[in-house]
Each structure stands twice: as structure tokens, then as C-alpha cells.
Design an enzyme around this catalytic site. Structure first.
Site, mmCIF file in Angstrom:
data_model
loop_
_atom_site.group_PDB
_atom_site.id
_atom_site.type_symbol
_atom_site.label_atom_id
_atom_site.label_comp_id
_atom_site.label_asym_id
_atom_site.label_seq_id
_atom_site.Cartn_x
_atom_site.Cartn_y
_atom_site.Cartn_z
ATOM 1 N N PRO A 129 0.664 -1.248 -0.066
ATOM 2 C CA PRO A 129 0.177 -0.135 0.049
ATOM 3 C C PRO A 129 0.911 1.548 -0.078
ATOM 4 O O PRO A 129 0.717 2.007 1.120
ATOM 5 C CB PRO A 129 -0.783 -0.193 1.270
ATOM 6 C CG PRO A 129 0.017 -0.957 2.073
ATOM 7 C CD PRO A 129 0.756 -1.834 1.341
ATOM 8 N N CYS A 130 1.589 1.601 -0.765
ATOM 9 C CA CYS A 130 2.213 2.697 -1.396
ATOM 10 C C CYS A 130 1.442 4.019 -1.177
ATOM 11 O O CYS A 130 2.080 5.068 -0.723
ATOM 12 C CB CYS A 130 3.037 2.824 -2.405
ATOM 13 S SG CYS A 130 2.242 2.596 -3.997
#
Length: 186
Positions: free
Chosen positions: A140-141
């Protein structure tokens, strides 16, 4: 021994996504924002020789979870098997730390760098890793922000607008980024 790359293209409420995998796990993901052909081309560019296949039962479950995410359903991808073998050891460490950010949680590039004790250039290094994230959403950048909880960059289709929409799906409120001084518009 891992097989060649396979991929599937699928629709979500937010648009077309693509997922790539090998026997060792998921190795690529393309966020929505492009037409089907563009999503497929993006995966093929990254994984030369990849074959478009029907999803395996395990991949079909992941696709359903992704669809749920884009419908606003609380989703967690931290239990998935990922193939990060093409990444450097440092990037693998950064991605594994990013996986610990759950639904609605955020950190900053500098915060993640501090956690990993990356030194003075650490925030820049984290930013570079996020820009090259091969499996966005699943790693989940979008939950990694710039200093002051500002949106920062986002190299996926739709850029920072996509990042903002994903964070809003998770109920994350960011500070007002409206400029304090408006342009005169001369």
C-alpha cells in the site's frame, strides 16, 4: 522452480486493473485508470513474455478482494504471497514495512525511513521505492505520504488524484492543501 509470468485483466468499480503472478506469488499489479488495452500493455512491458490467462482459484479470490476494496470494503492484503525476487534487498525491506500499514493507516516517507534506520537520504530512498512499487495497492504505497501528511507523489494512473481517492475510500483525511495565497490570474 517458478513458471513464467501470467496475468489477468479485470474490471473494478474504479476501472480496469491487471495482476501478474508466478508460482512464487504475486509479482505485479496495475491500478485502475487506464483502458483494458493500456493496462494489459503496461503489464506486458514489465513482464516480457507474460501470458494472459484465466485467474487461478487463488488469484480469483484476490481479484474479488481488490474489487471489494474499490467498492469501499475494508480490505487487507498483508497475508498474500508476494514474489519480490526482482527487487533489491533494501526495497524488499521497505515493501515489507509498508505492508504493515493497515486500512486507513498512513505514515510518511521520513517516518518509514526512520523506522528502517535508513539515515539522512532515507526519505528519498523510500520515495524511490514507492515510485517503483511493482504491486501497488497490495503493497500500500498510497498510504505513504510526504512530510506534513501532504499527498506527495504517485506514479500510478491518475497520479495523486488516484492516491487521494484511495485514501478517501479508507476514510483518511488529509490536511487542506489549498494554497494560502491565491493566484491573481494575470
Amino acid at each position: 522452480m517458478a513458471t513464467n509470468h501470467a496475468f489477468a485483466v479485470f474490471e473494478t468499480k474504479s476501472g480496469t486493473c491487471a495482476i501478474a503472478w508466478r508460482d512464487d506469488g504475486i509479482c505485479g499489479f496495475h491500478l485502475p485508470g487506464d483502458e483494458t488495452e493500456q493496462a494489459e500493455l503496461a503489464i506486458r512491458r514489465r513482464f516480457t513474455g507474460a501470458e494472459r490467462l484465466s485467474p487461478t482459484p487463488d488469484i480469483a479470490v484476490i481479484i474479488d478482494r481488490v474489487r471489494g476494496y474499490f467498492e469501499g470494503k475494508r480490505s487487507d492484503f498483508s497475508d498474500l504471497r508476494l514474489d519480490l525476487s526482482a527487487q533489491t534487498e533494501l526495497y524488499r525491506q521497505i515493501y515489507l514495512a509498508t505492508l504493515r500499514l493497515g486500512w486507513g493507516s498512513t505514515t510518511t516517507y521520513g517516518g518509514l525511513a526512520g523506522e528502517l534506520q535508513l539515515g539522512p537520504a532515507g526519505a528519498w530512498t523510500v520515495g524511490q521505492a514507492m515510485a517503483k512499487n511493482p504491486i501497488p495497492l497490495i503493497i500500500p504505497c498510497h498510504r505513504v505520504l510526504a512530510a506534513g501528511r501532504k499527498i506527495g507523489g504517485f506514479s500510478a494512473p491518475g497520479g495523486t488524484d488516484s492516491k487521494q481517492r484511495m485514501l478517501e475510500l479508507e476514510g483518511v483525511e488529509l490536511p487542506d492543501t489549498t494554497p494560502a495565497q491565491q493566484s491573481f490570474g494575470f
